[in-house]
Design an enzyme around this catalytic site. Structure first.
Site, PDB file in Angstrom:
ATOM      1  N   ASP A 223       0.825  -1.197   0.000  1.00 49.02           N
ATOM      2  CA  ASP A 223       0.000   0.000   0.000  1.00 49.02           C
ATOM      3  C   ASP A 223       0.868   1.260   0.000  1.00 49.02           C
ATOM      4  OD1 ASP A 223       0.794  -0.968   2.446  1.00 49.02           O
ATOM      5  OD2 ASP A 223      -1.086  -0.543   3.486  1.00 49.02           O
ATOM      6  N   ASP A 247       1.114  -7.319 -10.872  1.00 46.33           N
ATOM      7  CA  ASP A 247       0.072  -7.042 -11.857  1.00 46.33           C
ATOM      8  C   ASP A 247      -0.539  -5.666 -11.609  1.00 46.33           C
ATOM      9  OD1 ASP A 247      -1.830  -7.247 -13.824  1.00 46.33           O
ATOM     10  OD2 ASP A 247      -2.843  -8.994 -12.991  1.00 46.33           O
TER      11      ASP A 247
END
Length: 357
Positions: A223, A247
């Site tokens: 994050d 990804d």
């Protein structure tokens, strides 16, 4: 050189952009004296329509026998209601697994002439964006045990994240080795404060870094990494991470350059051919309109020449031609940023003319 290249156009804009890359390869072959034998095969939604499966055995066998694979894109809304094992994306997972392509390299570089197309503030783009995301490609959540069941709160579904020490070591080794050829910095991205798989990932990376005392190493939670990519991408050189995180973060990072249609990628293993592809999807909303940006796919072809065939001059010629075309103001709609735009065919023709010149 006489090279056998398998082309997988796939779905949506895939045939258009693969056509552009194939045209560029033919020109490169003529200019530098190589023969590229290019064979088109089916995979993805088009393969489902024609054969009933996303990855026909004939396609897999052709790829296994080839010198390299160049893929366009797969998927589209017309196949979204199919069972998971019959979705077009299963073709990608199958190719990666069967070809042993465990390392996905995604370079992210902002060209100064495209700074206006980037959503970043000028004071950030002026510091530069030049990083490489090394994504583990054949493990983790995408290949773990999955299923559905019934529980106290009704139907549920689950996907399992699992990594072995060896899977982490081999992708980590690739990241460290690559950093030695760049600016000597590796940032490991995980979620070790919550996930047990990430804790093993971080432990393994810490052990591995002892063999690379010349490489600067750091850890970031995913994050925080997502935030730092926007706040100051210039701090990154090589980012290494898991399948899922790679990804997501690479798609985020693509926007730093102005468009996801500018990013190429290489999927590599130890013993088989490589597979090269743009990181974007099939873009069914613009398929057939002739407005897609072929640069990511053409750059993927350049990566193939450089990394699979050691054809450095040829790859340099493609990259220099793209730089020259962008420098003179040629833009597809995704990177126009207020400038006049051209279509797929015109962009390809401009790149070919620059190569020939």
């Amino acid at each position: 050189m006489n090279l056998n290249i398998v082309l997988i156009p796939g779905d949506g804009i895939g045939p258009e952009i693969i056509g552009s890359a194939a045209d560029v390869l033919r020109v490169i072959g003529k200019k530098f004296g190589h023969t590229f034998a290019m064979q088109e095969v089916l995979a993805g939604g088009c393969a489902i329509d024609q054969t009933g499966v996303p990855l026909p055995d004939e396609t897999l066998q052709a790829c296994l026998k080839s010198d390299s694979v160049l893929l366009g894109a797969v998927g589209g809304p017309q196949w979204e209601t199919l069972p998971g094992h019959l979705r077009p994306e299963r073709a990608l997972l199958g190719l990666r697994k069967e070809l042993g392509l465990f390392a996905n390299l995604r370079p992210v570089k902002l060209q100064p002439v495209l700074a206006a197309a980037s959503p970043l503030k000028k004071e950030i783009t002026d510091r530069g964006v030049d990083l490489l995301i090394v994504r583990e490609l054949t493990g983790g959540l995408y290949f773990g045990e999955r299923g559905r069941g019934e529980g106290d709160m009704g139907p549920y579904a689950y996907d399992t994240e699992k990594y072995s020490v060896e899977e982490i070591r081999r992708i980590g080794t690739d990241a460290f080795d690559t950093a030695r050829k760049r600016r000597g910095k590796v940032c490991n991205v995980d979620k070790a404060n919550v996930l047990e798989s990430s804790r093993l990932w971080r432990e393994t990376m810490h052990e591995l870094k002892k063999s690379y005392p010349d490489v600067e190493y750091s850890d970031l939670l995913v994050d925080n990494a997502a935030m730092q990519l926007i706040k100051d991408p210039s701090q990154f050189d090589v980012i290494v991470t898991s399948n899922l995180f790679g990804d997501i973060l690479s798609d985020e990072a693509s926007q730093l350059t102005g468009s996801i249609e500018l990013l190429a990628s290489a999927s590599l293993g130890k013993t088989t051919c490589g597979m090269y592809e743009p990181i974007h999807g099939s873009a069914p909303d613009i398929a057939g309109k002739g407005i897609s940006n072929p640069i990511a796919t053409i750059l993927s072809a350049a990566m193939m020449l450089r990394m699979s065939f050691d054809l450095t001059k040829e790859a340099d010629a493609i990259e220099a031609a793209i730089d020259a075309v962008l420098a003179k103001g040629c833009r597809t709609g995704d990177i126009a940023a207020g400038m006049p735009s051209i279509g797929t065919k015109e962009m390809t023709e401009n790149i070919i003319e620059a190569i020939e010149a």
